[in-house]
Design a protein around this motif. Sequence first.
Motif, short mmCIF file in Angstrom:
data_model
loop_
_atom_site.label_atom_id
_atom_site.label_comp_id
_atom_site.label_asym_id
_atom_site.label_seq_id
_atom_site.Cartn_x
_atom_site.Cartn_y
_atom_site.Cartn_z
N GLU A 147 0.82 -1.21 0.00
CA GLU A 147 0.00 0.00 0.00
C GLU A 147 0.86 1.26 0.00
O GLU A 147 0.50 2.27 -0.62
N GLN A 156 3.91 1.49 -1.29
CA GLN A 156 4.77 1.58 -2.47
C GLN A 156 3.99 1.71 -3.77
O GLN A 156 4.46 2.34 -4.72
N LEU A 157 2.80 1.11 -3.84
CA LEU A 157 2.06 1.09 -5.09
C LEU A 157 0.71 1.78 -4.94
O LEU A 157 -0.03 1.52 -3.98
N SER A 158 0.36 2.63 -5.90
CA SER A 158 -0.95 3.26 -5.91
C SER A 158 -2.00 2.22 -6.31
O SER A 158 -1.67 1.13 -6.78
N ALA A 159 -3.27 2.59 -6.16
CA ALA A 159 -4.36 1.67 -6.53
C ALA A 159 -4.26 1.32 -8.01
O ALA A 159 -4.46 0.16 -8.40
N GLU A 160 -3.90 2.30 -8.85
CA GLU A 160 -3.75 2.03 -10.29
C GLU A 160 -2.58 1.10 -10.56
O GLU A 160 -2.68 0.19 -11.39
N GLU A 161 -1.49 1.30 -9.85
CA GLU A 161 -0.30 0.46 -10.06
C GLU A 161 -0.54 -0.97 -9.59
O GLU A 161 0.20 -1.87 -9.98
N ARG A 162 -1.55 -1.15 -8.77
CA ARG A 162 -1.88 -2.51 -8.32
C ARG A 162 -2.79 -3.24 -9.30
O ARG A 162 -3.19 -4.37 -9.05
#
Length: 772
Positions: free
Chosen positions: A441, A443-449
Amino acid sequence: MLKSKKRWRINALEQEDEQLASFAKALKVSPLVAAILVDRGINTEEHAKAFLTPEKQSYHDPFLFNDMAKAVTRIQHAIDANEAIRIYGDYDADGVTSTAIVYKALTLLGASVDFYIPNRFIEGYGPNKEAFRRTAEEGISLLITVDNGISGVEEMAYAQSLGMDVIITDHHEAGEQLPDTVALIHPGIKGEAYPFGELAGAGVALKLAHALLGEVPDDLVALAAIGTIADLVPLANENRIIVAKGLSKLQQTTSPGLTALTDVCGFSISDIDEEKVGFAIGPRLNAVGRLGDATPAVSLLITDAKEDAQELALSIDQKNKERQQLVRKMTTEAIDMVESRDELPAALVLLKEDWNPGVVGIVASRMVDRFHRPCVVLGKDEATQMAKGSARSIEGFHLFDQLSKHRDILPHFGGHSMAAGMSLELHDVEELEHRLGQLVEAQLSAEERQPVLPVQMEAKLSDVTLDVLQQLQKLRPFGNGNPKPLFLFDQLHILQSKRIGSDKNHLKLTLGSEGSQLDAVGFQMGDCAEAISAIAKVSAVGELSINEWNGRQSPQLMLQDIAVKHWQLFDWRGLAMEAVKKRLQTLGGAKLFSFQNNTELVKQLESSAGQQSSTSNTWVLLDVPASLEELRDWLITHQPDALYIWFKQERELFDAVPSRERFKWVYQIVLTHQPVPLEKLIRAGKTKGLTAEATTVIVDVFEELGLFAASNDVLEVTKSQEKKDINESAKLQAYKTLLETGEWLSTAGMDELWLWGNDILENNQRVEEVSI
């Protein structure tokens, strides 16, 4: 609108069209193929020609390895002195092919040699002291490791203390301290002079064989190709040469073991390519070591006896079937665990004590594919009473680096950016998921996930010819570091759409644009047949291939993902009630709307529509609005992603507005026979060709104008003698509008309807943007 399943990442090519055209001309390839080469870092004519003809390129000199001369000298001495040599291998496909390569090379030289593969479940990966103790007791004086050994500093010292010399050949990540041995053949260690550092274990074994024999025998490079493909190392530089040459030799091999193995895989040896190695041969060689002792896999690869090979191949194939069943069972259990939770965590750590540690990595990969988040899958190690398993990651989350931050609960782990193996205490499993989730959470945005689909480039249908597709084949072999290129084709018309396959779960489309067309096939994408409107413009991503049917070749797109970027309109007009109910069941979660507030109709269909999703913006219009203005307002308010129009009408299509003569007739009947019950008047009207609705409209108009009075649906003419024009009636005008609206909405073409609605939605969006 139809959202893509994955986030498309399209490579941006930083090359001028003129430069690209010049490069393509020099190579005698299409600009499309030239663009792929440039995007993959191959931007000089010399480099490109070497890349496109890997089978013609030479191997690097094996004696460029710092310690190769030492290794060859020691092995030759052992052969001359008839010393007992043992190859210490590994249990995966790379390990067993590496073992077979060195075994066959030493046998050709007349060595006294055997091999040993540690058991995954009893001994684990890599060197172990107990195996070395037994080896020394058996009189072995030279130990050669393949595909392992670099991490065994203590174990190698122990082996040499027992009087054995050790030669290590390996390619795995090296630690700070290296083992002190007679020779260390590893392309990636610090200070190594060898020009390519990413060989697989089988590639390193091949280099040793090359140095010993002075040449590279066909059967050995064939084995090295299998190990290289199976170990997923980058297919660049010498790996590309090994695989290209090895596949060619595999297609011609007379090896009883490889022939028997392809037989159980269900294809001819002459048809072998990198995909068949990666998805059929490699998994079978891996399966043996995943479930038990991998020795039969090596035996299959080195045997010269046809009967033995057939028996071993059947046994290995059976192991693979057991592995597949086990993976399916464990994957189902893992999915059930996740889906039983109230919400999906940012990282998954799953434990079931009876899960087989030999296949947890495969299950972790399946879970990442399904849920797109880092996943750790663990079983219980009965010997240590600890949780033991494997992890797989997603793009942007470096698994090894992140796990390194939690060594306090991970006493044993290793790996790289996308995969890792580990052991931890059972009571720390929940804590590991909590910590990993926080890291994801942060390190990565919701889009990047969201899952990513790497797209090579956008192309036009006119670019796709058989000649171009044949040129694309020159980019093979495909694999890690040189993936099959995925192409995006944007805003295409659907010329034909249908479900195919025995279960109708696959999709076949014919796509068109600017006079060109292309067939497309999507496996397990059959549901898209109903999710894409016939008038939609689709964007499709897939692999280009050549379809052969009845001796005819044609280009074909193998779909990976598909999207519709605009709102969609679907035609259900004219369907019977039962047909609508069935389609609602298939659609699932759509919202129903009646302009005429027909609650009974809505109630009839609600059970078929199922529970309406709060996030869904898919609507079904059940009936006709009173006017186009009402429909316009509805579109602006609801902004649908998908709109299904049924427009069920109780009246007959094309009912006309009653003529003046009809009005006169009704007036005269009531005047003459008053009081007249409405029901009786309707029956009389039917004898004159008036529908019940038309008679009711006439009565309503006369009432509105004050010419009729009604009490309990019994009609009388009023005493008012004032002359009235029926065209002054608002009800008559509304009825005319309703009929005109119903007629247009029921007969207009879908393109015309969509354009009308789209103009409303786009203009409203522009107004909103200006207001903002």
